[in-house]
Design a protein around this motif. Structure first.
Motif, short mmCIF file in Angstrom:
data_model
loop_
_atom_site.label_atom_id
_atom_site.label_comp_id
_atom_site.label_asym_id
_atom_site.label_seq_id
_atom_site.Cartn_x
_atom_site.Cartn_y
_atom_site.Cartn_z
N PHE A 1 68.32 37.42 70.71
CA PHE A 1 67.50 37.69 71.89
C PHE A 1 66.09 38.13 71.48
N CYS A 2 66.00 38.97 70.47
CA CYS A 2 64.69 39.46 70.00
C CYS A 2 63.84 38.32 69.46
N HIS A 3 64.47 37.41 68.69
CA HIS A 3 63.70 36.28 68.15
C HIS A 3 63.21 35.36 69.27
N ILE A 4 64.07 35.08 70.23
CA ILE A 4 63.66 34.23 71.36
C ILE A 4 62.55 34.90 72.16
N THR A 5 62.71 36.20 72.41
CA THR A 5 61.72 36.93 73.20
C THR A 5 60.36 36.95 72.51
N ARG A 6 60.37 37.17 71.20
CA ARG A 6 59.08 37.17 70.48
C ARG A 6 58.39 35.82 70.58
N THR A 7 59.16 34.73 70.43
CA THR A 7 58.57 33.40 70.53
C THR A 7 58.04 33.13 71.94
N GLU A 8 58.83 33.48 72.95
CA GLU A 8 58.42 33.22 74.33
C GLU A 8 57.20 34.07 74.72
N LEU A 9 57.20 35.34 74.34
CA LEU A 9 56.04 36.19 74.65
C LEU A 9 54.78 35.68 73.98
N ASN B 1 63.30 52.30 60.89
CA ASN B 1 63.85 51.47 61.96
C ASN B 1 63.91 50.03 61.47
N PRO B 2 65.12 49.48 61.24
CA PRO B 2 65.19 48.10 60.73
C PRO B 2 64.72 47.08 61.74
N PHE B 3 64.66 47.45 63.02
CA PHE B 3 64.24 46.52 64.07
C PHE B 3 62.75 46.65 64.40
N HIS B 4 62.03 47.49 63.65
CA HIS B 4 60.61 47.68 63.94
C HIS B 4 59.84 46.37 63.74
N GLY B 5 59.15 45.94 64.79
CA GLY B 5 58.34 44.73 64.71
C GLY B 5 59.09 43.44 64.98
N ILE B 6 60.39 43.51 65.25
CA ILE B 6 61.15 42.28 65.46
C ILE B 6 60.68 41.55 66.71
N ILE B 7 60.18 42.30 67.70
CA ILE B 7 59.56 41.69 68.88
C ILE B 7 58.06 42.01 68.93
N SER B 8 57.73 43.26 68.67
CA SER B 8 56.33 43.72 68.85
C SER B 8 55.36 43.06 67.89
#
Length: 771
Positions: free
Chosen positions: A261-269, A354-361
């Motif tokens: 979901f994070c990868h898709i969201t980053r691409t779509e945003l 945070n291992p998820f830091h920047g995965i979307i942002s």
């Protein structure tokens, strides 16, 4: 008598011959005994070698006998080992053949629960037959196992495709025990089967998200970004309730769904923001970033991040560098406290990465120019407001806490930057941080120019010298200082502010280097800004020195114009000395009190003033022409008074008397001692000439003929007398040592300060007696 002596000698000779003969015979016997002992030793050695050979032969016979006895036993051991291996291999072969038959039958019946355990056992047994693959029957069984594994993989994928079709939002099937057991079988099969199951399930599970939040939908824009995260939260809860027990726990399916979901969201945003870039505003961007980072933090609390490196094409985000930057806090107080307090605050315990830091942002980084441009504008408006506020409020008031203190605008500037740093560091530690640092460097320089240097009082003369107006207005006891008390306080306040900015900027550079990526550390350099604040400090000190120096100039000019030839008696200190002391007592306490927090710069002021005043005082001494003996004594007394005042300059007018720094005392003693030596030379008679020249060389240690001629002018000698004296002076100069440049200066030992003080006391006693 002679006869007896002869007989005695003969007997003694016979006795000696007998002794010699006995010794010789004894040595002969010793040699024979040695040869006999050697022969006996050789015989014994030969017998020993013989015995050793016999023992070796017996040992070889014993070993041969043991081998013959144990030969049959070894054969039995080999037979037993081979028999055991054969029985074990036959058992494995029986298990393999039966297991393959059962595996094929269970596969057709979709008995995945039994297949999972049986398949693992068959694979383990087959590993024992790798060295027997040359046997056709074994190779055939291995091929059957591979075919069964392939059929299982295809069959399981088909079952999942049937239960979770890719097309349509409705699911034809759902979780079942068959699929759960199929996942256990997939663990034993080729890892690609497992990855394919995970990929298809996640794609089907997120297909609704792709439709709801398409690029052309209203909910896809940044202002409704909360709806994206609310949707995935509901989906994760729904998954846990319906499918949580279907997949093995070690597959971490919940985390995999969230990561995809994070990868898709980053691409779509990224697509949406690229299409509607002109609509992005600062508040909207910060809102979206804040909600996104909050969601990433929620993921870090819920999941471990173990799946971020699994699967092709998935890379774990770069872990933020460890930082001790005190600007980074979860919440920022609005109390406006100074940045220095935060720098000195003990470091907080570092939170886990945070291992998820920047995965979307990470997608917002390319649009941070909007935020940076906004901060550029805000900082520019802040500097303009500081300028207008300073003009409206005026300089710090005398006698208040603001006098000489750090300007409030300085603290406001760094506090605002602290807030911006927190926001920027949460967004990125890469190029945006460098861009923002560049902007702040720009406004640090503007603050130094517009607020600090721009508000320094202007002198009436660029050189700091005398003006015609000041010479005409100067009267004994009148106020000659160029700057008012308010202006002096302002200069001290600007100096303290520049010192604070210099120290804080240096700390800021260190914190920035800790915060940015390691590859960008070399691009963080605030040396130019620190040099700018250092120049403000130097200019402020120079203004204070010029002000006091210019206030003392009229008094020194008056000294050089006094008729020293007509002075009839030595009295108290001259009026010009009183004027100099008065100006010092007016300015120095104000400067010292306003620089109480920066003592080192007050010391620099004292040193610079002394280095300026003493050479000027000596130059004015040389302008005093035709000084009589009594006039020279008066000048010597005045010089001693000025020397005393200069030694007490750092603590003059203070209730707390502090010892002046040694470096400052050394400068005063050295400079004023030279002035005293000049006056002593003037007081000395010029006849005989040789004595006068030698005394001059001894006291002044100056080989410059111009200085010597100025001394002769002070004595009032005629040009003809000066010519002969100068010629004699050149002749009496000592020859410089070989290997050194023959310059005008010489090295002589000068009297110590204690000796000079003793001489001054004697002079004072002499003056008192005359009075």
């Amino acid at each position: 008598m002679l006869w007896n002596t002869s007989i005695h000698c003969f007997l003694l000779s016979r006795c000696l011959d007998d002794n010699i003969r006995t010794v010789v015979r004894g040595q002969t016997n010793v040699g024979q005994d040695g040869r006999q002992a050697l022969e006996e030793a050789q015989v014994a050695i030969g017998q020993l070698f013989g015995k050793i050979k016999d023992i070796k032969d017996k040992a070889e016979k014993s070993e041969q006998m043991v081998k013959e006895i144990t030969r049959d036993i070894k054969q039995l051991d080999h037979a037993k080992r081979h028999l055991t291996t054969s029985i074990t291999t036959l058992n494995h072969l029986h298990m393999l053949a039966g297991g393959v038959d059962s595996l094929e039958a269970m596969t057709r019946k979709r008995q995945y629960g039994e297949v999972a355990n049986l398949l693992q056992g068959v694979v383990n047994v087959l590993e024992h037959f790798h060295k027997y693959m040359g046997i056709p029957q074994i190779r055939q069984l291995s091929e059957r196992v591979k075919v069964a594994q392939s059929e299982l993989g295809t069959q399981i994928l088909a079952d999942f495709e049937e239960a979770f079709p890719a097309q349509g939002s409705k699911r034809a099937g759902g979780p079942s025990n068959v699929l759960r057991d199929a996942c256990l079988v997939a663990n034993v099969l080729d890892p690609r089967i497992k990855q394919e199951i995970i990929k298809k399930f996640i794609r089907q599970h997120l297909s609704e998200y792709m439709v709801l939040f398409q690029e052309n939908q209203d909910v896809a824009w940044l202002d409704k970004i909360d709806r994206r995260y609310a949707w995935i939260k509901r989906q994760l809860v729904d998954y846990e309730e319906k499918y949580g027990r279907m997949f093995p726990e070690e597959w971490c399916m919940t985390e995999r769904i969230a990561v995809e979901f994070c990868h898709i969201t980053r691409t779509e945003l990224a697509k949406v923001m690229r299409t509607r870039a002109k609509e992005i505003e600062v508040k909207l961007l910060l809102f979206a970033i804040q909600r996104t980072t909050n969601f990433e933090g929620l993921l870090a609390k819920r999941f471990s991040g173990c799946t971020l490196t699994d699967g092709p094409g998935v890379k774990k985000p770069e872990t933020p560098l460890e930082s001790t930057n005190p600007f980074l806090e979860d919440e920022i107080g609005e109390d406006g406290s100074e940045m220095e307090e935060d720098l000195d605050r003990p470091k907080k315990h570092k939170a886990p990465d945070n291992p998820f830091h920047g995965i979307i942002s990470k997608c917002f980084e390319s649009h941070l120019y909007v935020y940076i441009e906004s901060q550029d504008k805000n900082l520019g408006e802040m500097i303009d407001r500081f300028v207008s506020d300073f003009r409206a409020q005026g300089p710090p008031k005398v006698g208040t806490e603001d006098g000489g203190a750090v300007l409030p605008s300085c603290a406001d500037l760094f506090v605002y930057y602290k807030k911006c740093m927190v926001q920027c560091s949460q967004l990125s530690t890469g190029e945006p941080m460098i861009a923002f640092t560049t902007i702040f460097q720009k406004y640090l320089r503007e603050y130094a120019w517009k607020i600090l240097s721009g508000n320094l009082p202007k002198t009436s003369s660029n050189s700091g010298g005398l003006t015609i107006k000041s010479l005409l207005q100067e009267k004994e006891g009148s106020e000659a200082a160029k700057f008012t008390v308010e202006e002096l306080c302002l200069i001290c306040s600007i100096l303290s502010t520049a010192e604070y900015c210099l120290a804080t900027t240096q700390q800021l550079e260190e914190k920035l280097k800790e915060k940015v990526d390691k590859t960008l550390v070399e691009r963080i350099n605030l040396t130019g800004e620190m040099d700018t604040f250092s120049n403000v400090i130097s200019n402020s000190i120079q203004l204070l020195v010029q002000d006091l120096d210019a206030a003392c100039d009229p008094a020194l000019t008056a000294m050089s114009k006094m008729p020293w030839q007509s002075v009839e008696h030595v009295g108290d200190q001259s009026p010009y000395v009183t004027s100099v002391i008065m100006h010092i007592k007016q300015n120095v306490p104000i400067i010292r009190d306003n620089l109480a927090s920066t003592r080192k710069y007050f010391t620099q002021f004292c040193i610079k003033f002394t280095n300026s005043f003493i050479p000027k005082f000596i130059n004015h001494l040389f302008r005093c022409k035709t000084i009589s003996m009594v006039g020279a004594e008066q000048l010597l007394l005045d010089t001693h008074s000025l020397k005393t005042v200069l030694l007490d300059l750092p603590s003059i007018g203070s209730q707390v008397v502090r010892k002046a720094p040694a470096s400052y005392t050394k400068i005063v003693v050295k400079g004023m001692t030279r002035a005293e030596m000049i006056l002593k030379v003037v007081m000395a008679p010029h006849e005989p000439s040789v004595v006068f020249v030698d005394n001059y060389i001894k006291l002044l240690a100056d080989g410059n003929p111009e200085t010597f001629q100025k001394t002769l002018d002070m004595k009032g000698l005629k040009r003809s007398e000066q010519s002969s004296m100068l010629e004699l002076f050149r002749q009496r100069l000592p020859t410089p040592p070989s290997g050194t440049d023959g310059g005008p200066s010489l090295s002589f030992s000068t009297p110590t300060p204690e000796q000079e003080n003793s001489r001054i006391r004697k002079l004072e006693k002499l003056i008192k007696k005359r009075l």
